[in-house]
Motif scaffolding. Structure first.
Motif, short mmCIF file in Angstrom:
data_model
loop_
_atom_site.label_atom_id
_atom_site.label_comp_id
_atom_site.label_asym_id
_atom_site.label_seq_id
_atom_site.Cartn_x
_atom_site.Cartn_y
_atom_site.Cartn_z
N TRP A 124 -27.53 -85.78 -44.97
CA TRP A 124 -26.42 -85.76 -44.01
C TRP A 124 -26.95 -86.00 -42.59
CZ3 TRP A 124 -24.09 -86.57 -47.93
CH2 TRP A 124 -23.74 -85.68 -48.93
N ALA A 125 -28.08 -85.39 -42.27
CA ALA A 125 -28.64 -85.55 -40.92
C ALA A 125 -29.06 -86.99 -40.66
CB ALA A 125 -29.82 -84.60 -40.73
N TYR A 130 -28.14 -91.69 -37.54
CA TYR A 130 -28.16 -93.16 -37.49
C TYR A 130 -26.79 -93.72 -37.14
CZ TYR A 130 -29.51 -97.93 -38.66
OH TYR A 130 -29.79 -99.27 -38.59
N ALA A 131 -25.72 -93.10 -37.65
CA ALA A 131 -24.37 -93.56 -37.33
C ALA A 131 -24.08 -93.41 -35.85
CB ALA A 131 -23.34 -92.78 -38.15
N VAL A 132 -24.44 -92.28 -35.26
CA VAL A 132 -24.19 -92.05 -33.84
C VAL A 132 -25.01 -93.00 -32.98
CG1 VAL A 132 -24.45 -90.39 -31.95
CG2 VAL A 132 -23.51 -89.64 -34.14
N THR A 134 -26.22 -95.94 -33.79
CA THR A 134 -25.70 -97.30 -33.95
C THR A 134 -24.43 -97.50 -33.14
OG1 THR A 134 -26.62 -97.39 -36.19
CG2 THR A 134 -24.96 -99.02 -35.63
N PHE A 135 -23.52 -96.53 -33.19
CA PHE A 135 -22.26 -96.66 -32.47
C PHE A 135 -22.50 -96.68 -30.96
CE2 PHE A 135 -18.40 -94.88 -30.52
CZ PHE A 135 -17.47 -95.81 -30.95
N VAL A 136 -23.35 -95.79 -30.48
CA VAL A 136 -23.63 -95.70 -29.04
C VAL A 136 -24.23 -97.00 -28.51
CG1 VAL A 136 -25.08 -94.55 -27.32
CG2 VAL A 136 -23.82 -93.19 -28.99
N LEU A 137 -25.03 -97.67 -29.31
CA LEU A 137 -25.65 -98.92 -28.88
C LEU A 137 -24.75 -100.14 -29.11
CD1 LEU A 137 -29.33 -98.48 -30.11
CD2 LEU A 137 -28.50 -98.37 -27.77
N MET A 138 -24.05 -100.17 -30.23
CA MET A 138 -23.31 -101.37 -30.59
C MET A 138 -21.97 -101.49 -29.88
SD MET A 138 -25.14 -103.22 -32.51
CE MET A 138 -26.52 -102.65 -31.50
N VAL A 180 -21.68 -99.71 -37.82
CA VAL A 180 -21.97 -98.30 -38.09
C VAL A 180 -21.87 -98.01 -39.59
CG1 VAL A 180 -21.14 -95.94 -37.77
CG2 VAL A 180 -21.27 -97.49 -35.81
N VAL A 181 -20.75 -98.41 -40.19
CA VAL A 181 -20.56 -98.14 -41.62
C VAL A 181 -21.53 -98.95 -42.46
CG1 VAL A 181 -18.87 -98.17 -43.50
CG2 VAL A 181 -18.13 -97.60 -41.19
#
Length: 276
Positions: A124-125, A130-132, A134-138, A180-181
């Motif tokens: 989960w971590a 990685y999702a956060v 990726t979203f913050v950069l993309m 992200v997904v």
């Protein structure tokens, strides 16, 4: 003679804490940003997401007067703005696989699962961090790509499109959500396969090999199957226009998230049941 066993006294730690999900997240963040390969992969993703649209916009703008009416009709401003997503997805997916398979190849996964015996908090971590990241950069990257490409094409009225235009904001932000997904899906594949080459090959097969192979099927079969493949439903969210057989952006992205959830569930079950 009697043997005297030496007794070694191990001092207690000054601070003793419980293993919590928050602390596992901090641990995974530390591992993620401390790797040089992570920084380079994310830099490549950002450069591709922003750079390619600016390059394509420059080429289209400079050759616009020499294009035929048919060529001009095929140039869509949103396709130019989101062209980088098509290549940056490779960097995001490969890194997603590497984040977890790299620990298996080095044996570091044993230390991680020893520190967190329940195992699932580690997965989960990794997914959450990685999702956060990726979203913050993309998200800023796709926004810069959109506004930058529009600024370059400002001399051509037909290529101008407003961010408030119907579906544009959804498509631009959807490009970031897709990445992200996609990264989470690739990480789940890596957790299932536990091998870097195998994980990347499995991802490539699902997204780049199987879709073209659908063209050898009868047209009716192709039209019935292709719109539901992961690659197709993922792209629905950042496409402004859709074909007759394509799903709408909402249902398409929901199905893409469903595929990712299934992959994560399989990875979670295997992580618990298999030995390291």
């Amino acid at each position: 003679m009697s043997n005297v066993a030496a007794v070694v006294s191990v001092p207690r730690l000054a601070v003793v804490g419980k293993v919590t999900q928050a602390r596992v997240v901090v641990s995974e963040w530390t591992k993620l940003h401390s790797l040089r390969s992570t920084r380079w992969s994310l830099i490549v993703a950002v450069v591709l997401t922003i750079g390619l649209p600016l390059l394509f916009a420059t080429i289209v703008g400079s050759h616009w007067s020499h294009m035929s009416p048919r060529e001009r009709a095929n140039r869509q401003p949103l396709d130019v703005a989101l062209a980088g997503v098509n290549l940056s997805q490779l960097a995001i997916a490969v890194l997603g696989v590497l984040i977890i398979t790299g620990e298996y190849s080095t044996g570091m996964i044993r230390a991680s699962l020893t520190a967190v015996p329940k195992r699932l908090p580690v997965l989960w971590a990794k997914l959450g961090v990685y999702a956060v990241v990726t979203f913050v950069l993309m998200l800023p990257s796709v926004l810069l790509a959109f506004w930058g490409s529009q600024a370059i094409l400002n001399r051509h009225h037909i290529l101008q499109i407003s961010f408030s235009h119907a579906g544009v904001a959804r498509a631009v932000i959807g490009g970031a959500l897709y990445l992200v997904v996609l990264g989470m899906f690739a990480m789940a594949i890596g957790a299932i396969v536990r091998n870097t080459a195998g994980g990347i090959a499995a991802f490539a097969a699902i997204f780049f090999v199987i879709p073209p192979l659908m063209n050898i099927l009868p047209t009716s079969w192709n039209n019935a199957i292709s719109p539901y493949l992961p690659n197709a439903v993922g792209r629905d969210v950042f496409s402004l226009t859709h074909g007759v057989h394509d799903l709408a952006p909402g249902p398409g992205f929901a199905l893409f998230c469903g595929y990712t959830a299934i992959a994560i569930a399989i990875a979670a079950v295997l992580l618990v049941r298999r030995d390291t």
